[in-house]
Design a protein around this motif. Structure first.
Motif, PDB file in Angstrom:
ATOM      1  N   LYS A   1       0.838  -1.214   0.000  1.00  0.00           N
ATOM      2  CA  LYS A   1       0.000   0.000   0.000  1.00  0.00           C
ATOM      3  C   LYS A   1       0.870   1.260   0.000  1.00  0.00           C
ATOM      4  O   LYS A   1       0.540   2.248  -0.655  1.00  0.00           O
ATOM      5  N   PHE A   2       1.991   1.218   0.753  1.00  0.00           N
ATOM      6  CA  PHE A   2       2.881   2.375   0.813  1.00  0.00           C
ATOM      7  C   PHE A   2       3.531   2.650  -0.535  1.00  0.00           C
ATOM      8  O   PHE A   2       3.796   3.806  -0.876  1.00  0.00           O
ATOM      9  N   GLU A   3       3.794   1.575  -1.289  1.00  0.00           N
ATOM     10  CA  GLU A   3       4.411   1.768  -2.600  1.00  0.00           C
ATOM     11  C   GLU A   3       3.421   2.338  -3.611  1.00  0.00           C
ATOM     12  O   GLU A   3       3.810   3.017  -4.559  1.00  0.00           O
ATOM     13  N   GLU A   4       2.135   2.089  -3.379  1.00  0.00           N
ATOM     14  CA  GLU A   4       1.106   2.689  -4.233  1.00  0.00           C
ATOM     15  C   GLU A   4       0.864   4.150  -3.860  1.00  0.00           C
ATOM     16  O   GLU A   4       0.686   5.008  -4.726  1.00  0.00           O
ATOM     17  N   ASP A   5       0.849   4.407  -2.561  1.00  0.00           N
ATOM     18  CA  ASP A   5       0.527   5.750  -2.072  1.00  0.00           C
ATOM     19  C   ASP A   5       1.345   6.030  -0.807  1.00  0.00           C
ATOM     20  O   ASP A   5       0.922   5.682   0.301  1.00  0.00           O
ATOM     21  N   PRO A   6       2.535   6.628  -0.934  1.00  0.00           N
ATOM     22  CA  PRO A   6       3.399   6.863   0.235  1.00  0.00           C
ATOM     23  C   PRO A   6       2.664   7.629   1.327  1.00  0.00           C
ATOM     24  O   PRO A   6       2.006   8.637   1.053  1.00  0.00           O
ATOM     25  N   PRO A   7       2.785   7.161   2.590  1.00  0.00           N
ATOM     26  CA  PRO A   7       2.044   7.791   3.688  1.00  0.00           C
ATOM     27  C   PRO A   7       2.737   9.017   4.275  1.00  0.00           C
ATOM     28  O   PRO A   7       2.155   9.722   5.085  1.00  0.00           O
ATOM     29  N   LEU A   8       3.991   9.243   3.884  1.00  0.00           N
ATOM     30  CA  LEU A   8       4.765  10.365   4.414  1.00  0.00           C
ATOM     31  C   LEU A   8       5.408  11.131   3.271  1.00  0.00           C
ATOM     32  O   LEU A   8       5.690  10.568   2.212  1.00  0.00           O
ATOM     33  N   SER A   9       5.626  12.402   3.490  1.00  0.00           N
ATOM     34  CA  SER A   9       6.364  13.204   2.515  1.00  0.00           C
ATOM     35  C   SER A   9       7.328  14.113   3.257  1.00  0.00           C
ATOM     36  O   SER A   9       7.184  14.345   4.456  1.00  0.00           O
ATOM     37  N   SER A  10       8.330  14.608   2.532  1.00  0.00           N
ATOM     38  CA  SER A  10       9.303  15.511   3.147  1.00  0.00           C
ATOM     39  C   SER A  10       8.628  16.824   3.501  1.00  0.00           C
ATOM     40  O   SER A  10       7.797  17.340   2.750  1.00  0.00           O
ATOM     41  N   ARG A  11       8.993  17.352   4.663  1.00  0.00           N
ATOM     42  CA  ARG A  11       8.423  18.608   5.125  1.00  0.00           C
ATOM     43  C   ARG A  11       9.110  19.778   4.419  1.00  0.00           C
ATOM     44  O   ARG A  11      10.320  19.955   4.509  1.00  0.00           O
ATOM     45  N   THR A  12       8.353  20.542   3.665  1.00  0.00           N
ATOM     46  CA  THR A  12       8.909  21.723   3.006  1.00  0.00           C
ATOM     47  C   THR A  12       8.597  22.986   3.789  1.00  0.00           C
ATOM     48  O   THR A  12       9.337  23.939   3.782  1.00  0.00           O
ATOM     49  N   THR A  13       7.458  22.979   4.489  1.00  0.00           N
ATOM     50  CA  THR A  13       7.127  24.107   5.360  1.00  0.00           C
ATOM     51  C   THR A  13       6.511  23.564   6.626  1.00  0.00           C
ATOM     52  O   THR A  13       6.034  22.447   6.680  1.00  0.00           O
TER      53      THR A  13
END
Length: 451
Positions: free
Chosen positions: A134-146
């Motif tokens: 599921k994570f490979e289909e839709d990553p649950p985390l992203s890098s914080r830009t702000t």
């Protein structure tokens, strides 16, 4: 999986299906050795609380052609494995949760396997496989830009702590200040360490961004914690001498891990492979977040000699135990390649080059300032998410057929989420023999210690 600690045993004894739970935990460890058991108090939605076991670690996910480690936490109910775990993300300070079909805004996971739990068809191993998919289909985390305040990632508070005085502690402080962009660097001069001193001078001259303390609580919220403290004594046996360091660590590592649960712990105490292993055991952090400075300095020197003196232009690393048994390996790709580095299998063409470079390195000792520079370089890779490959002491179990739970220096890609090992390869007979000797000697020493 080590379930022998007093806390874990006390909690596990209350589990209704104790023997089955232990069997399942051992199966999880064989497939996912980075999922480590710990204890804690879980607060339910009705504000009731219960002391439970939890598994903390990372799951490997491939997305967009790159590999990521997704930090997770599984709370195991006292009727485990007949009831499903409560699954949560553990985002680090540079991550944000991406709310979606299987993840709520609090980071709790809602997967079909959890809703349709039916042991023994349903197990944590099956659940982790589904989670990765599921994570490979839709990553649950992203890098914080702000962040909510509107400050950019670069403006967030970047804090590093160095624990342990003496020349190496001071060298690490100075090198990190020169190499890394930090908002605060805390220098903690541990009273129990035999390498005390230097903190008074830092206080006298009031270096910008440096806080001097004797209290471990000053390290709270650190991105990287460097430990240089040693507690040598006049004990006659080597095991007794190392045991003194282990005993000192018991008063440092668990506290520091609780104060900075998302930090990468960088160990420089000696013997570094043993003390990195001890720190991992005592901290209950995932092995990706506990590393030793290990053979990184030798690796940087080796690569420099190959590049400048021998015109090879390929990264190389010194791996194994920080002893006479260490060996050299080379990358398949050059310095300028955009491809993730891979270790080349031992060959008759690379061995003479590596042997020659090793010979040229013999006159270079490991002075405190040179080790401090090496520590700063690793720290910089973590803070900037540089994804540079360093040879650091890490859990070697499962690499190249190593079955024992030992720490050895291996090439690892270093970033904000800690370390990610490069794949193992077939080594030459001489190199493989040296690694096996180190595994045996380190295993024997660890078995004599009271961790």
């Amino acid at each position: 999986m080590d379930l022998r600690s007093e806390k874990i045993q006390r909690i596990l004894s209350k589990y209704k299906f104790h023997d089955v739970a232990v069997e399942q935990l051992q199966k999880i460890y064989r497939i996912y050795p980075e999922m480590m058991p710990s204890t804690g108090t879980y607060t339910f939605s009705d504000n009731t609380q219960k002391d439970l076991l939890k598994l903390i670690g990372n799951v490997p996910v491939n997305y967009g052609g790159r590999s990521y480690n997704i930090p997770i936490q599984l709370w195991l109910m006292d009727s485990f494995p007949f009831t499903p775990p409560i699954c949560l993300l553990r985002p680090t300070s540079n991550m944000v949760i991406r709310e979606g079909k299987h993840v709520d805004k609090e980071g709790r996971l809602h997967l079909p396997g959890l809703h349709n739990w039916d042991y023994p068809k349903s197990t944590v191993l099956v659940l982790l496989t589904e989670m990765i998919s599921k994570f490979e289909e839709d990553p649950p985390l992203s890098s914080r830009t702000t962040v909510d305040s509107g400050r950019t990632h670069d403006q967030q508070n970047i804090k590093v702590s160095v624990i342990g005085g003496g020349d190496l502690g001071m060298s690490s402080v100075m090198s990190i200040l020169s190499k890394c962009k930090v908002d605060k660097l805390v220098f903690i001069d541990v009273a129990e360490s035999s390498t005390k001193g230097g903190s008074t001078d830092l206080e006298m001259f009031s270096l910008p961004k440096v806080e001097v303390s004797k209290d471990l609580s000053a390290s709270a919220g650190s991105r990287v914690v460097v430990v240089t403290a040693n507690s040598w004594s006049s004990e006659q046996s080597y095991a007794s001498v190392v045991q003194n360091n282990v005993d000192m660590y018991r008063g440092i590592i668990p506290t520091v891990a609780q104060l900075s649960p998302n930090a990468v712990m960088l160990i420089a105490s000696q013997p570094v492979d043993i003390m990195s292993h001890v720190a991992w055991r005592q901290s209950c952090l995932p092995p990706t977040h506990v590393i030793g400075a290990g053979c990184n300095l030798d690796s940087e020197r080796l690569s420099h000699i190959l590049d400048i003196n021998l015109n090879t232009h390929k990264p190389a690393w010194v791996i194994g135990e920080l002893s006479d048994n260490k060996v050299a390996v080379m990358s398949k790709t050059g310095h300028s390649s955009n491809v993730q580095p891979e270790i080349a299998a031992g060959s008759s063409s690379t061995k003479p080059l590596l042997d020659r470079a090793f010979e040229m390195m013999k006159s270079r000792g490991q002075r405190s300032w040179s080790v401090g520079l090496s520590i700063a370089d690793i720290t910089n890779s973590i803070l900037t998410n540089k994804m540079k490959t360093h040879s650091v002491s890490t859990l070697a179990q499962g690499w190249g057929g190593i079955g024992a739970e030992v720490f050895l220096s291996l090439p690892c890609i270093m970033g904000t989420n800690g370390s990610m090992r490069l794949a193992g390869v077939s080594l030459g007979q001489e190199e493989d023999s040296k690694l096996r000797e180190s595994v045996t000697s380190l295993s024997n020493l660890i078995s004599q210690l009271r961790i």
